[in-house]
Design an enzyme around this catalytic site. Structure first.
Site, PDB file in Angstrom:
ATOM      1  N   HIS A 110      80.485 -90.365  15.251  1.00 61.02           N
ATOM      2  CA  HIS A 110      79.448 -91.048  16.030  1.00 61.02           C
ATOM      3  C   HIS A 110      79.442 -92.548  15.714  1.00 61.02           C
ATOM      4  CE1 HIS A 110      75.291 -91.826  17.564  1.00 61.02           C
ATOM      5  NE2 HIS A 110      75.293 -92.679  16.554  1.00 61.02           N
ATOM      6  N   GLU A 111      79.466 -92.891  14.420  1.00 56.37           N
ATOM      7  CA  GLU A 111      79.433 -94.301  14.032  1.00 56.37           C
ATOM      8  C   GLU A 111      80.693 -95.031  14.477  1.00 56.37           C
ATOM      9  OE1 GLU A 111      76.795 -95.699  12.976  1.00 56.37           O
ATOM     10  OE2 GLU A 111      75.699 -93.816  12.763  1.00 56.37           O
ATOM     11  N   HIS A 114      80.498 -96.295  18.037  1.00 57.93           N
ATOM     12  CA  HIS A 114      79.871 -97.600  18.253  1.00 57.93           C
ATOM     13  C   HIS A 114      80.916 -98.712  18.211  1.00 57.93           C
ATOM     14  CE1 HIS A 114      75.782 -96.299  18.415  1.00 57.93           C
ATOM     15  NE2 HIS A 114      75.770 -95.805  17.185  1.00 57.93           N
ATOM     16  N   GLU A 190      73.397 -94.713  22.038  1.00 55.77           N
ATOM     17  CA  GLU A 190      73.486 -93.628  21.064  1.00 55.77           C
ATOM     18  C   GLU A 190      74.056 -92.356  21.687  1.00 55.77           C
ATOM     19  OE1 GLU A 190      73.079 -93.954  17.907  1.00 55.77           O
ATOM     20  OE2 GLU A 190      72.403 -96.030  18.055  1.00 55.77           O
TER      21      GLU A 190
END
Length: 235
Positions: A110-111, A114, A190
């Protein structure tokens, strides 16, 4: 060609994104180490797994760190920060204690999303555009308030030091009006990273377990009222 307060707004619009860019570069090297202790990730197997995931995502980071956030919070988190030589992958020690390796890999996916999806650069662009709009609107509100009540308050104009409370009121109004839009954009970003994390790890079960632990450990309401989500929720 600009009134004085609008001329200042233009300059602030230029300075803010430059400041945001400088912070993104310096954060892992200067700001973060000033408040916490960073050390190489102890779990070598997990480190190799995270770097392999990063390589699959096209992230050139070679360093994975753990940080001692447990001395100030029980929340869990992880992030990718910096650019070029300053780039690093960081895990909170609370995350290491609370999550299993496959759940941590999903969080890191997930990070990494970004970074790969350019959310940092898009954020700097939005800061630039949003700052211009916010300062312009705050200047208009301030002028309107002073035009209506300035003489009664004994304030000569926006440049008067006594106008500071009026400016504070104007920015409070702007922030209140703009926060739902900012939250909506953040939720969209997100969600994109959630999807990316699922796609790169290909582990839906680990993702589901990670979401449950994040909600539990971060004391988040998994089903907030619609108006609460609209006003306050950025994730």
């Amino acid at each position: 060609p600009y009134p004085h307060h609008e001329y200042q707004t233009v300059h602030l619009n230029i300075l803010l994104p430059s400041f945001a860019f400088a912070v993104a570069i310096l954060q892992p090297l200067v700001f973060d180490p000033a408040f916490n202790r960073f050390e190489p990730l102890h779990d070598e197997t997990l480190r190799r797994g995270i770097l392999a995931l990063g390589a699959r995502a096209g992230i050139p980071a070679k360093h994975v760190y753990q940080v001692d956030m447990s001395r100030r919070t029980k929340q869990v988190n992880a992030y990718v920060s910096g650019f070029g030589a300053s780039q690093r992958i960081v895990l909170w020690d609370t995350t290491l204690k609370a999550m299993k390796p496959d759940e941590i890999l999903f969080v890191m996916g997930h990070e990494m999303g970004h970074y790969v999806l350019g959310h940092v650069w898009k954020g700097i662009l939005l800061v630039s555009l949003g700052a211009f709009a916010a300062f312009w609107l705050a200047a208009r509100i301030t002028s309107a308030l002073l035009g209506r009540c300035g003489k009664r308050w004994g304030v000569e104009g926006p440049g008067d030091l006594a106008a500071m409370p009026v400016l504070a009121i104007a920015f409070t109004i702007v922030m209140f009006l703009g926060q739902p839009a900012v939250n909506a954009l953040s939720r969209g970003v997100e969600h994109e990273s959630d999807v990316y994390g699922l796609e790169i790890t290909r582990d839906n079960d680990a993702g589901a377990r990670a979401f449950l632990k994040l909600a539990k450990d971060n004391r988040a309401d998994p089903e907030p009222a619609g108006w609460v989500k609209f006003l306050f929720y950025s994730h």
